[in-house]
Design a protein around this motif. Sequence first.
Motif, PDB file in Angstrom:
ATOM      1  N   MET A   1       0.934  -1.150   0.057  1.00 49.32           N
ATOM      2  CA  MET A   1      -0.121  -0.025   0.002  1.00 49.32           C
ATOM      3  C   MET A   1       0.766   1.409   0.134  1.00 49.32           C
ATOM      4  O   MET A   1       1.694   1.702   0.925  1.00 49.32           O
ATOM      5  N   ASN A   2       0.940   1.921  -0.933  1.00 51.26           N
ATOM      6  CA  ASN A   2       1.769   3.193  -1.188  1.00 51.26           C
ATOM      7  C   ASN A   2       0.933   4.484  -1.076  1.00 51.26           C
ATOM      8  O   ASN A   2       1.563   5.537  -1.187  1.00 51.26           O
ATOM      9  N   THR A   3      -0.310   4.473  -1.366  1.00 48.08           N
ATOM     10  CA  THR A   3      -0.992   5.744  -1.735  1.00 48.08           C
ATOM     11  C   THR A   3      -2.176   5.634  -0.811  1.00 48.08           C
ATOM     12  O   THR A   3      -2.815   4.457  -0.822  1.00 48.08           O
ATOM     13  N   LEU A   4      -2.991   6.745  -0.685  1.00 48.13           N
ATOM     14  CA  LEU A   4      -4.174   6.758  -0.104  1.00 48.13           C
ATOM     15  C   LEU A   4      -5.090   6.088  -1.001  1.00 48.13           C
ATOM     16  O   LEU A   4      -6.173   5.113  -0.386  1.00 48.13           O
ATOM     17  N   SER A   5      -5.260   6.153  -2.322  1.00 43.89           N
ATOM     18  CA  SER A   5      -6.108   5.275  -3.070  1.00 43.89           C
ATOM     19  C   SER A   5      -5.858   3.866  -2.956  1.00 43.89           C
ATOM     20  O   SER A   5      -6.959   3.221  -2.925  1.00 43.89           O
ATOM     21  N   ASP A   6      -4.518   3.485  -2.566  1.00 53.20           N
ATOM     22  CA  ASP A   6      -4.299   2.043  -2.387  1.00 53.20           C
ATOM     23  C   ASP A   6      -5.124   1.625  -0.915  1.00 53.20           C
ATOM     24  O   ASP A   6      -5.646   0.455  -0.994  1.00 53.20           O
ATOM     25  N   LEU A   7      -5.222   2.472  -0.002  1.00 53.10           N
ATOM     26  CA  LEU A   7      -5.842   2.382   1.205  1.00 53.10           C
ATOM     27  C   LEU A   7      -7.565   2.129   1.095  1.00 53.10           C
ATOM     28  O   LEU A   7      -7.995   0.979   1.670  1.00 53.10           O
ATOM     29  N   ARG A   8      -7.797   2.949   0.184  1.00 52.80           N
ATOM     30  CA  ARG A   8      -9.086   2.843   0.106  1.00 52.80           C
ATOM     31  C   ARG A   8      -9.628   1.642  -0.612  1.00 52.80           C
ATOM     32  O   ARG A   8     -10.572   0.985  -0.487  1.00 52.80           O
ATOM     33  N   SER A   9      -8.952   1.231  -1.745  1.00 53.36           N
ATOM     34  CA  SER A   9      -9.276  -0.070  -2.245  1.00 53.36           C
ATOM     35  C   SER A   9      -9.258  -1.232  -1.448  1.00 53.36           C
ATOM     36  O   SER A   9      -9.943  -2.135  -1.589  1.00 53.36           O
ATOM     37  N   LEU A  10      -8.220  -1.161  -0.404  1.00 53.47           N
ATOM     38  CA  LEU A  10      -7.809  -2.287   0.378  1.00 53.47           C
ATOM     39  C   LEU A  10      -9.152  -2.165   1.426  1.00 53.47           C
ATOM     40  O   LEU A  10      -9.781  -3.480   1.707  1.00 53.47           O
ATOM     41  N   LEU A  11      -9.715  -1.269   1.971  1.00 53.92           N
ATOM     42  CA  LEU A  11     -10.908  -1.202   2.661  1.00 53.92           C
ATOM     43  C   LEU A  11     -12.106  -1.609   1.972  1.00 53.92           C
ATOM     44  O   LEU A  11     -12.885  -2.388   2.462  1.00 53.92           O
ATOM     45  N   GLY A  12     -12.170  -1.251   0.761  1.00 56.37           N
ATOM     46  CA  GLY A  12     -13.204  -1.597  -0.154  1.00 56.37           C
ATOM     47  C   GLY A  12     -13.257  -3.152  -0.216  1.00 56.37           C
ATOM     48  O   GLY A  12     -14.536  -3.903  -0.036  1.00 56.37           O
ATOM     49  N   GLU A  13     -12.319  -3.614  -0.605  1.00 55.88           N
ATOM     50  CA  GLU A  13     -12.145  -5.045  -0.689  1.00 55.88           C
ATOM     51  C   GLU A  13     -12.257  -5.939   0.753  1.00 55.88           C
ATOM     52  O   GLU A  13     -12.975  -6.995   0.819  1.00 55.88           O
ATOM     53  N   THR A  14     -11.990  -5.303   1.788  1.00 51.30           N
ATOM     54  CA  THR A  14     -12.175  -5.781   3.115  1.00 51.30           C
ATOM     55  C   THR A  14     -13.557  -5.884   3.298  1.00 51.30           C
ATOM     56  O   THR A  14     -14.396  -6.935   3.659  1.00 51.30           O
ATOM     57  N   MET A  15     -14.293  -4.685   3.065  1.00 53.74           N
ATOM     58  CA  MET A  15     -15.791  -4.918   3.208  1.00 53.74           C
ATOM     59  C   MET A  15     -16.413  -5.729   2.275  1.00 53.74           C
ATOM     60  O   MET A  15     -17.385  -6.465   2.777  1.00 53.74           O
ATOM     61  N   ARG A  16     -15.925  -5.852   1.162  1.00 59.98           N
ATOM     62  CA  ARG A  16     -16.712  -7.073   0.178  1.00 59.98           C
ATOM     63  C   ARG A  16     -16.277  -8.248   0.618  1.00 59.98           C
ATOM     64  O   ARG A  16     -17.585  -9.268   0.873  1.00 59.98           O
ATOM     65  N   LYS A  17     -15.023  -8.837   1.149  1.00 61.79           N
ATOM     66  CA  LYS A  17     -14.857 -10.071   1.853  1.00 61.79           C
ATOM     67  C   LYS A  17     -15.756 -10.294   3.164  1.00 61.79           C
ATOM     68  O   LYS A  17     -16.201 -11.456   3.376  1.00 61.79           O
ATOM     69  N   VAL A  18     -15.852  -9.264   3.739  1.00 62.21           N
ATOM     70  CA  VAL A  18     -16.874  -9.531   5.218  1.00 62.21           C
ATOM     71  C   VAL A  18     -18.374  -9.945   4.555  1.00 62.21           C
ATOM     72  O   VAL A  18     -18.739 -10.826   5.271  1.00 62.21           O
ATOM     73  N   MET A  19     -18.851  -9.096   3.598  1.00 57.02           N
ATOM     74  CA  MET A  19     -20.104  -9.255   3.320  1.00 57.02           C
ATOM     75  C   MET A  19     -20.310 -10.427   2.622  1.00 57.02           C
ATOM     76  O   MET A  19     -21.375 -11.169   2.512  1.00 57.02           O
ATOM     77  N   ASP A  20     -19.220 -11.133   1.667  1.00 57.40           N
ATOM     78  CA  ASP A  20     -19.468 -12.455   1.235  1.00 57.40           C
ATOM     79  C   ASP A  20     -18.857 -13.373   1.920  1.00 57.40           C
ATOM     80  O   ASP A  20     -18.963 -14.762   1.630  1.00 57.40           O
ATOM     81  N   GLY A  21     -18.694 -13.184   3.261  1.00 53.40           N
ATOM     82  CA  GLY A  21     -18.064 -14.217   4.158  1.00 53.40           C
ATOM     83  C   GLY A  21     -16.838 -14.876   4.067  1.00 53.40           C
ATOM     84  O   GLY A  21     -16.410 -15.861   4.645  1.00 53.40           O
ATOM     85  N   GLU A  22     -15.837 -14.043   3.247  1.00 51.88           N
ATOM     86  CA  GLU A  22     -14.512 -14.463   3.009  1.00 51.88           C
ATOM     87  C   GLU A  22     -13.581 -13.961   4.055  1.00 51.88           C
ATOM     88  O   GLU A  22     -12.357 -14.687   4.339  1.00 51.88           O
ATOM     89  N   MET A  23     -14.111 -13.222   5.070  1.00 49.09           N
ATOM     90  CA  MET A  23     -13.353 -12.705   6.162  1.00 49.09           C
ATOM     91  C   MET A  23     -14.263 -12.406   7.290  1.00 49.09           C
ATOM     92  O   MET A  23     -15.245 -11.931   7.127  1.00 49.09           O
ATOM     93  N   SER A  24     -13.625 -12.701   8.356  1.00 48.70           N
ATOM     94  CA  SER A  24     -14.480 -12.673   9.592  1.00 48.70           C
ATOM     95  C   SER A  24     -14.394 -11.027  10.143  1.00 48.70           C
ATOM     96  O   SER A  24     -13.623 -10.180   9.506  1.00 48.70           O
ATOM     97  N   VAL A  25     -15.367 -10.649  10.812  1.00 46.09           N
ATOM     98  CA  VAL A  25     -15.579  -9.445  11.400  1.00 46.09           C
ATOM     99  C   VAL A  25     -14.281  -9.147  12.357  1.00 46.09           C
ATOM    100  O   VAL A  25     -13.776  -7.793  12.195  1.00 46.09           O
ATOM    101  N   GLU A  26     -13.614  -9.765  13.117  1.00 49.49           N
ATOM    102  CA  GLU A  26     -12.593  -9.646  13.833  1.00 49.49           C
ATOM    103  C   GLU A  26     -11.251  -9.308  12.788  1.00 49.49           C
ATOM    104  O   GLU A  26     -10.436  -8.422  13.217  1.00 49.49           O
ATOM    105  N   GLN A  27     -11.172 -10.200  11.778  1.00 50.14           N
ATOM    106  CA  GLN A  27     -10.021  -9.778  10.784  1.00 50.14           C
ATOM    107  C   GLN A  27     -10.359  -8.395  10.151  1.00 50.14           C
ATOM    108  O   GLN A  27      -9.167  -7.530  10.158  1.00 50.14           O
ATOM    109  N   ALA A  28     -11.549  -8.007   9.955  1.00 52.09           N
ATOM    110  CA  ALA A  28     -11.821  -6.730   9.125  1.00 52.09           C
ATOM    111  C   ALA A  28     -11.676  -5.652  10.081  1.00 52.09           C
ATOM    112  O   ALA A  28     -11.140  -4.529   9.806  1.00 52.09           O
ATOM    113  N   LYS A  29     -11.788  -5.903  11.446  1.00 54.45           N
ATOM    114  CA  LYS A  29     -11.526  -4.975  12.475  1.00 54.45           C
ATOM    115  C   LYS A  29     -10.069  -4.634  12.815  1.00 54.45           C
ATOM    116  O   LYS A  29      -9.677  -3.574  12.952  1.00 54.45           O
TER     117      LYS A  29
END
Length: 80
Positions: A1-29
């Motif tokens: 992660m090198n830029t603010l855009s990278d951080l936003r992409s990572l957070l969006g991907e994290t939200m998608r994974k939680v909603m799809d059940g691919e990541m736990s809420v604890e991991q997302a936290k």
Amino acid sequence: MNTLSDLRSLLGETMRKVMDGEMSVEQAKAVAMVAGEVNATARLEVDMARATDGDFRGSGFIDVEPRIPLREPLRRIAGQ
């Protein structure tokens, strides 16, 4: 992660994974906690840019150019 855009992409991907059940809420936290710390350092860069009237270039995490051209540093007047 090198830029603010990278951080936003990572957070969006994290939200998608939680909603799809691919990541736990604890991991997302944990991701959100780290992202918060990264964001805090970005705020420091913004504060520094404000304190230097935009002359501060920062780390490149926030992709902006100074709004004013760089100027010569102030020089002390002899005797003061």
